[in-house]
Enzyme design. Structure first.
Site, PDB file in Angstrom:
ATOM      1  N   ILE A  21      -5.448   3.547  -5.279  1.00 31.53           N
ATOM      2  CA  ILE A  21      -5.209   3.551  -6.722  1.00 31.53           C
ATOM      3  C   ILE A  21      -4.771   2.183  -7.210  1.00 31.53           C
ATOM      4  O   ILE A  21      -5.086   1.791  -8.334  1.00 31.53           O
ATOM      5  CB  ILE A  21      -4.173   4.642  -7.108  1.00 31.53           C
ATOM      6  N   ALA A  22      -4.048   1.427  -6.371  1.00 31.54           N
ATOM      7  CA  ALA A  22      -3.647   0.072  -6.751  1.00 31.54           C
ATOM      8  C   ALA A  22      -4.871  -0.797  -6.971  1.00 31.54           C
ATOM      9  O   ALA A  22      -4.903  -1.633  -7.886  1.00 31.54           O
ATOM     10  CB  ALA A  22      -2.740  -0.524  -5.681  1.00 31.54           C
ATOM     11  N   ARG A  43       4.242  -2.966   2.048  1.00 28.27           N
ATOM     12  CA  ARG A  43       5.014  -3.088   3.285  1.00 28.27           C
ATOM     13  C   ARG A  43       4.361  -4.040   4.272  1.00 28.27           C
ATOM     14  O   ARG A  43       5.013  -4.544   5.176  1.00 28.27           O
ATOM     15  CB  ARG A  43       5.185  -1.707   3.918  1.00 28.27           C
ATOM     16  N   LYS A 103       0.935   9.228 -11.586  1.00 28.05           N
ATOM     17  CA  LYS A 103       1.088  10.676 -11.540  1.00 28.05           C
ATOM     18  C   LYS A 103       0.832  11.112 -10.087  1.00 28.05           C
ATOM     19  O   LYS A 103       0.126  10.429  -9.342  1.00 28.05           O
ATOM     20  CB  LYS A 103       0.136  11.343 -12.533  1.00 28.05           C
TER      21      LYS A 103
END
Length: 337
Positions: A21-22, A43, A103
């Site tokens: 989604i990024a 990370r 979401k």
């Protein structure tokens, strides 16, 4: 209230997360006027750098804390999995950053209240990235209903489903990651009755669980005063039409598939026009742009929340998800007890 952003240049975004989604929503963010991707945090430094390069961001951080500590980041887009949203949103808010949270906003309504309360205490903007509410056709439908185009709304039906191969480590089935058909897919069809009928007075739910205990299929019946009702369904085991229909006393509206980004809006009001009217809207990229435009507008105006995706709507949706999950038997550690 948050202080308006007044610096020269576009609103500077930090993207927290380097997953799918990024990349997809981030590409739309990159191309949205008055917005720029300033940094990406993950990370893994290499993944952060790869995503930053794809989005044209000059900075990449190998930790989320480093991202939210960047003094040049105006707002953080929380683009991790459901189970991490609460922690990551609070991390950004505590650093004094405005937040747009993917979401489902959190795992539970209690967590949602905590994030919203923290944003209020720090005087920062906070919004759920429920981009469907900002789609031009959904907004047009809201205007038409308000104008009485289909009379009084009496029912809403909506569904969304797609089969995914079962994998206990996949985010849809992993309870630690917030695995849930309701939280991943169900929030979209559930948004339609909340938009056009409001918060129900009663909710019943049935469905099935995956071997990990995540909800795999859910069907919700929502009841409203005066006999009004809504039916919402979602599944990660079956193909569903992915449409939504709003029925009124003088006509109906139908949103074409996929309902999270409607392909068309059909309006049928026989008394006014014997032939249905079809509306379309072309959005660039993947269609996420309107939500980033709205966040930038709110930040320029010094608003604490968007009137189009208000905190009350997020809390209502999370409450509905809590009720449905409880009926089905899906439990997260965040549920307590």
């Amino acid at each position: 209230m948050p202080a308006p952003i007044t610096h020269d240049g576009p609103v500077r975004w930090g993207v927290l997360g380097a997953g799918g989604i990024a990349g997809s929503a981030g590409a739309d963010l990159r191309d949205t006027p008055d917005c720029t991707v300033h940094a990406v945090g993950a990370r893994d430094q290499r993944r952060a750098r790869a995503t930053a390069d794809a989005l044209g961001a000059p900075h990449a951080y190998g930790s989320y804390r480093d991202l939210v500590s960047d003094p040049d980041v105006d707002v953080v887009y929380i683009a991790t999995t459901h189970g991490q949203h609460h922690e990551h949103a609070l991390l950004a808010i505590e650093a004094g950053k405005h937040v747009l949270v993917e979401k489902a906003f959190t795992l539970t309504q209690r967590q949602a209240r905590e994030v919203i309360a923290a944003a209020g205490e720090r005087d920062v903007f906070c919004m759920e990235a429920l981009w469907t509410r900002l789609h031009p056709l959904v907004r047009l439908a809201g205007d038409l209903v308000a104008e009485g185009a289909i009379g009084d709304v009496v029912s809403v039906t909506a569904d969304l489903g797609w089969p995914f191969p079962y994998d206990p480590a996949h985010r849809l089935f992993d309870l630690d990651a917030g695995g849930s058909a309701l939280l991943d897919l169900g929030v979209y069809p559930a948004t339609y009755p909340l938009l056009f009928l409001g918060v129900p007075e009663g909710t019943t739910a049935t469905g099935s669980l995956s071997p990990t205990g995540s909800d795999a299929t859910a069907a919700l019946q929502l009841s409203y005063p005066g006999g009004r009702f809504a039916h919402v369904a979602c599944s990660v085991e079956a193909v569903m039409p992915g449409t939504a229909t709003v029925v009124g006393t003088r006509g109906w509206l139908r949103f074409g598939s996929p309902l999270y980004r409607p392909s068309e809006l059909v309006v049928h009001s026989p008394a006014a026009d014997p032939e249905p009217r079809v509306h379309t809207a072309d959005l660039p990229g993947s269609g996420y742009g309107p939500q980033f435009t709205e966040v930038a507008r709110c930040l320029r105006a010094g608003e604490a929340q968007s009137p189009l995706v208000p905190h009350a709507a997020t809390l209502a949706l999370m409450g509905l998800m809590d009720t449905a999950r409880a009926a089905l038997g899906t439990r997260f550690a965040a549920d307590g007890g």
